[in-house]
Design an enzyme around this catalytic site. Structure first.
Site, PDB file in Angstrom:
ATOM      1  N   LYS A   1      61.683  29.963  18.221  1.00  0.00           N
ATOM      2  CA  LYS A   1      62.743  30.967  18.059  1.00  0.00           C
ATOM      3  C   LYS A   1      64.015  30.510  18.748  1.00  0.00           C
ATOM      4  CE  LYS A   1      59.295  34.522  17.590  1.00  0.00           C
ATOM      5  NZ  LYS A   1      58.430  35.506  18.237  1.00  0.00           N
TER       6      LYS A   1
ATOM      7  N   GLN B   1      57.471  39.444  23.043  1.00  0.00           N
ATOM      8  CA  GLN B   1      56.550  38.485  22.412  1.00  0.00           C
ATOM      9  C   GLN B   1      55.107  38.989  22.539  1.00  0.00           C
ATOM     10  OE1 GLN B   1      57.481  35.636  20.730  1.00  0.00           O
ATOM     11  NE2 GLN B   1      55.324  35.412  20.209  1.00  0.00           N
TER      12      GLN B   1
ATOM     13  N   ASP C   1      62.222  42.618  15.632  1.00  0.00           N
ATOM     14  CA  ASP C   1      60.874  42.359  15.101  1.00  0.00           C
ATOM     15  C   ASP C   1      60.435  43.501  14.170  1.00  0.00           C
ATOM     16  OD1 ASP C   1      59.745  39.930  15.657  1.00  0.00           O
ATOM     17  OD2 ASP C   1      58.817  40.542  17.547  1.00  0.00           O
TER      18      ASP C   1
END
Ligand code: NAD
Length: 286
Positions: free
Chosen positions: A50, A93, A116
């Site tokens: 990322k 995460q 996300d």
């Protein structure tokens, strides 16, 4: 054989170049923050990927890493990032260590910064076809299908896997685009009776070679979301030999994986657009 491959790596770099141009024209920095906790080795690799893509596009990137952090501290950190006008998007995460309440933590993220697409607010808005930040893997799958002009509204679509991260939102996203979709999962009896009927089969389970050649229809379009590691080599959930019978198929690696990362990068830009009116203001969590 190559004309049968849906090449996520190639498409993702086209999208990345477009994004780069858009970001270069901006007169401000867009910052993506990734919060990670613990020492999951796969997470470290994903965070690095990322970071690499974010920097390539021209975003600023911060990884707030904690070997250990209490739930209260983590929630307070997320709240201060919600209030920070320089932070356009943030991710926690996954997986988180089990002592942390994943849902509580994810839902502390402002829906406007939830790149996300995992907050309850964004999920509900997605189901109701309202403006939202969509989860990255399903978004990447749909971008890939659209690019390869897969006519999913006219096809029998079967998804295997109903996780909140992939299968469930993908089911709603395809339904909202007028596809007719069957959603299978671990309790589905006689999986093969469904997969064999599918014109478009999307598999997101995490079991290597779950789908074998005898389980698919001649000419089926196959999307393999699974990422499994066997003897240090990556493979998907669909047996590679299925390509012989398929009309189109995503490879692993190089299919859905790169599409997921680039979808995240698109979401960062989208979050910037959504938050523009709120720039400089405190963006509350849901
Ligand atoms: P998950 O474990 O949360 O969900 C797995 C799903 O598979 C569940 O809904 C379960 O009901 C179903 N399932 C399990 N065994 C089954 C069986 N025998 N038959 C039918 N269904 C079964 O996993 P997830 O987070 O959705 O991830 C699935 C896979 O996709 C993993 O390999 C993961 O690494 C991969 N993944 C890839 C990307 C990417 O960018 N390519 C992104 C996210 C996840």
């Amino acid at each position: 054989m190559n004309e049968k491959i849906m090449n996520g790596r190639e498409l993702s770099s086209l999208i990345l170049n477009d994004l780069k141009e858009k970001v270069n024209k901006l007169d401000r920095n867009l910052t993506l923050v990734v919060i990670s906790v613990g020492d999951n080795p796969a997470s470290k690799v994903y965070v690095k990927q990322k970071e690499k893509k974010a920097l390539e596009i021209g975003y600023s990137f911060t990884n707030l890493h904690y070997d250990e952090i209490s739930e209260e501290e983590l929630i307070s950190e997320i709240k201060s990032l919600n209030a920070d006008p320089n932070v356009v998007g943030m991710i926690v995460q996954l997986p988180l260590p089990s002592y942390l309440d994943k849902n509580k933590i994810l839902n502390t993220i402002s829906p406007l910064k939830d790149v996300d697409g995992l907050t309850n607010t964004n999920f509900l808005r997605l189901i109701k076809k309202e403006e939202c930040l969509e989860p990255c893997t399903p978004k990447g799958v749909i971008t890939l299908l659209d690019y390869y002009k897969v006519p999913y509204t006219k096809l029998k679509v079967v998804i295997v896997g109903r996780s909140e991260l992939v299968g469930l939102p993908l089911f709603h996203m395809l339904l909202n685009r007028n596809a007719t979709v069957t959603l299978c999962h671990s309790k589905t009896m006689n999986l093969k009776s469904y997969t064999k009927e599918a014109d478009l089969l999307i598999v997101a389970v995490g079991k290597p070679n779950l789908i074998t050649k005898d389980m698919i229809k001649e000419g089926a379009i196959l999307v393999d979301v699974g990422i499994n590691r066997i003897d240090n080599k990556l493979c998907g959930d669909i047996e590679a030999s299925c390509l012989l019978k398929a009309s189109l198929m995503t490879p692993v690696p190089g299919g859905v994986g790169p599409m997921t990362v680039v979808s995240l990068m698109e979401n960062v830009y989208r979050a910037y657009e959504l938050g523009k009116d709120n720039y400089g203001k405190n963006t509350e969590s849901n």
